[in-house]
Design a protein around this motif. Structure first.
Motif, PDB file in Angstrom:
ATOM      1  N   ARG A 130       0.831  -1.208   0.000  1.00 52.58           N
ATOM      2  CA  ARG A 130       0.000   0.000   0.000  1.00 52.58           C
ATOM      3  C   ARG A 130       0.862   1.253   0.000  1.00 52.58           C
ATOM      4  O   ARG A 130       0.564   2.227  -0.699  1.00 52.58           O
ATOM      5  N   ALA A 131       1.948   1.225   0.757  1.00 56.93           N
ATOM      6  CA  ALA A 131       2.848   2.375   0.795  1.00 56.93           C
ATOM      7  C   ALA A 131       3.525   2.577  -0.554  1.00 56.93           C
ATOM      8  O   ALA A 131       3.647   3.711  -1.038  1.00 56.93           O
ATOM      9  N   ALA A 132       3.927   1.485  -1.191  1.00 58.77           N
ATOM     10  CA  ALA A 132       4.567   1.590  -2.501  1.00 58.77           C
ATOM     11  C   ALA A 132       3.587   2.132  -3.526  1.00 58.77           C
ATOM     12  O   ALA A 132       3.950   2.954  -4.374  1.00 58.77           O
ATOM     13  N   ARG A 133       2.334   1.696  -3.468  1.00 56.73           N
ATOM     14  CA  ARG A 133       1.323   2.199  -4.398  1.00 56.73           C
ATOM     15  C   ARG A 133       1.073   3.691  -4.166  1.00 56.73           C
ATOM     16  O   ARG A 133       0.924   4.459  -5.123  1.00 56.73           O
ATOM     17  N   ARG A 192       3.996   5.623  -5.653  1.00 55.99           N
ATOM     18  CA  ARG A 192       3.887   5.664  -7.121  1.00 55.99           C
ATOM     19  C   ARG A 192       2.829   6.664  -7.547  1.00 55.99           C
ATOM     20  O   ARG A 192       3.007   7.409  -8.508  1.00 55.99           O
ATOM     21  N   GLY A 193       1.706   6.699  -6.834  1.00 57.94           N
ATOM     22  CA  GLY A 193       0.646   7.650  -7.159  1.00 57.94           C
ATOM     23  C   GLY A 193       1.105   9.092  -6.981  1.00 57.94           C
ATOM     24  O   GLY A 193       0.827   9.949  -7.819  1.00 57.94           O
ATOM     25  N   LEU A 194       1.816   9.348  -5.898  1.00 51.73           N
ATOM     26  CA  LEU A 194       2.334  10.699  -5.670  1.00 51.73           C
ATOM     27  C   LEU A 194       3.362  11.071  -6.725  1.00 51.73           C
ATOM     28  O   LEU A 194       3.401  12.209  -7.185  1.00 51.73           O
ATOM     29  N   GLY A 195       4.182  10.118  -7.115  1.00 52.85           N
ATOM     30  CA  GLY A 195       5.184  10.383  -8.151  1.00 52.85           C
ATOM     31  C   GLY A 195       4.532  10.716  -9.480  1.00 52.85           C
ATOM     32  O   GLY A 195       4.931  11.650 -10.167  1.00 52.85           O
ATOM     33  N   ALA A 196       3.489   9.949  -9.835  1.00 57.23           N
ATOM     34  CA  ALA A 196       2.783  10.216 -11.090  1.00 57.23           C
ATOM     35  C   ALA A 196       2.104  11.581 -11.036  1.00 57.23           C
ATOM     36  O   ALA A 196       2.117  12.333 -12.013  1.00 57.23           O
TER      37      ALA A 196
END
Length: 51
Positions: A8-11, A14-18
């Motif tokens: 969940r943290a990795a997702r 990734r969402g914040l990066g996108a």
């Protein structure tokens, strides 16, 4: 449990990066559009308030 939390943290990262990449892209496009645009004179309505 820890694996689920890590996923969940990795997702989320990734969402914040996108989101950051999209924000940077649209900001660059907006700035370039303002700087590269030729000034328009005598076209359309005035933006000044009339007294």
């Amino acid at each position: 449990m820890t694996g689920t939390l890590a996923r969940r943290a990795a997702r989320a990262v990734r969402g914040l990066g996108a989101g950051a990449v999209l924000l940077a892209y649209w900001t660059t496009v907006a700035v370039c559009a303002r700087w590269c645009e030729a000034p328009r004179t005598g076209v359309g309505e005035s933006v000044r308030r009339k007294a």
